[in-house]
Design a protein around this motif. Sequence first.
Motif, short mmCIF file in Angstrom:
data_model
loop_
_atom_site.label_atom_id
_atom_site.label_comp_id
_atom_site.label_asym_id
_atom_site.label_seq_id
_atom_site.Cartn_x
_atom_site.Cartn_y
_atom_site.Cartn_z
N ALA A 95 11.48 -1.18 5.24
CA ALA A 95 11.29 -1.95 6.72
C ALA A 95 11.32 -0.86 7.85
CB ALA A 95 11.92 -3.19 6.83
N ASP A 96 12.11 -0.01 7.36
CA ASP A 96 12.53 1.29 8.55
C ASP A 96 11.36 2.10 8.74
OD1 ASP A 96 12.79 2.77 6.17
OD2 ASP A 96 15.12 2.95 6.86
N ARG A 97 10.49 1.98 7.46
CA ARG A 97 9.32 3.30 7.43
C ARG A 97 9.85 4.63 7.31
NH1 ARG A 97 5.47 1.06 5.92
NH2 ARG A 97 4.07 2.58 6.50
N VAL A 98 10.98 4.87 6.74
CA VAL A 98 11.46 5.93 6.32
C VAL A 98 11.97 6.13 5.24
CG1 VAL A 98 13.03 7.94 6.97
CG2 VAL A 98 11.97 6.64 8.75
N VAL A 120 4.85 12.58 6.49
CA VAL A 120 5.31 11.39 6.78
C VAL A 120 6.92 11.72 6.31
CG1 VAL A 120 6.09 9.12 6.27
CG2 VAL A 120 3.78 9.87 6.15
N ARG A 121 7.99 11.63 7.05
CA ARG A 121 9.23 11.89 6.97
C ARG A 121 9.88 10.67 6.15
NH1 ARG A 121 11.14 17.02 7.48
NH2 ARG A 121 9.88 18.01 9.09
N LEU A 122 10.54 11.30 5.29
CA LEU A 122 11.43 10.26 3.96
C LEU A 122 12.79 10.45 3.80
CD1 LEU A 122 8.87 11.05 1.25
CD2 LEU A 122 8.56 9.15 3.07
N ASP A 123 13.27 9.36 3.82
CA ASP A 123 14.63 9.50 3.34
C ASP A 123 14.74 9.03 1.74
OD1 ASP A 123 17.66 9.13 3.16
OD2 ASP A 123 17.79 7.32 3.94
N VAL A 163 0.97 -1.07 0.05
CA VAL A 163 -0.17 -0.26 0.08
C VAL A 163 0.89 1.28 -0.04
CG1 VAL A 163 -1.84 1.25 1.32
CG2 VAL A 163 -1.78 -1.35 1.25
N PRO A 164 0.81 2.07 -1.01
CA PRO A 164 1.66 3.27 -1.05
C PRO A 164 0.81 4.40 -0.42
CG PRO A 164 0.33 3.13 -3.08
CD PRO A 164 0.08 1.78 -2.22
N ILE A 165 1.99 5.32 0.16
CA ILE A 165 1.57 6.61 0.46
C ILE A 165 1.52 7.61 -0.57
CG2 ILE A 165 2.04 8.37 2.42
CD1 ILE A 165 3.42 6.29 3.78
N VAL A 166 0.32 8.58 -0.80
CA VAL A 166 0.32 9.70 -1.68
C VAL A 166 0.32 10.82 -0.95
CG1 VAL A 166 -1.07 10.30 -3.53
CG2 VAL A 166 -0.78 7.87 -3.13
N GLY A 167 1.40 11.89 -1.75
CA GLY A 167 1.28 13.21 -1.11
C GLY A 167 2.10 14.37 -1.81
N ILE A 168 2.36 15.35 -1.65
CA ILE A 168 3.19 16.07 -2.14
C ILE A 168 4.51 15.96 -1.70
CG2 ILE A 168 3.92 18.90 -2.75
CD1 ILE A 168 1.14 17.42 -4.13
#
Length: 79
Positions: free
Chosen positions: A66-69, A44-47, A21-26
């Motif tokens: 798996a690290d959710r980032v 949602v913070r991203l690397d 399931v993807p996350i969608v946003g700007i």
Amino acid sequence: SEYGEALVVSEYRITSVDGDVPIVGILEEDENGFYLREEDGDTVRLDVSERLAGALGAKVWVVLGADRVTVSRYGILRD
């Protein structure tokens, strides 16, 4: 219309990318790094990779590792 009835789309959801399931946003950035701002305002913070970083301001979908980032896969929906 000669083509039949019109269809008006007010919303869409990406429900699965190869079973995830993807996350969608700007894609946005601040002094702490990159993040995704979802339509409901949540963030949602991203690397991100250098290539994805080049899509700053775009509407994207991401699948996190798996690290959710760390972004493992992504797609650009709108520049």
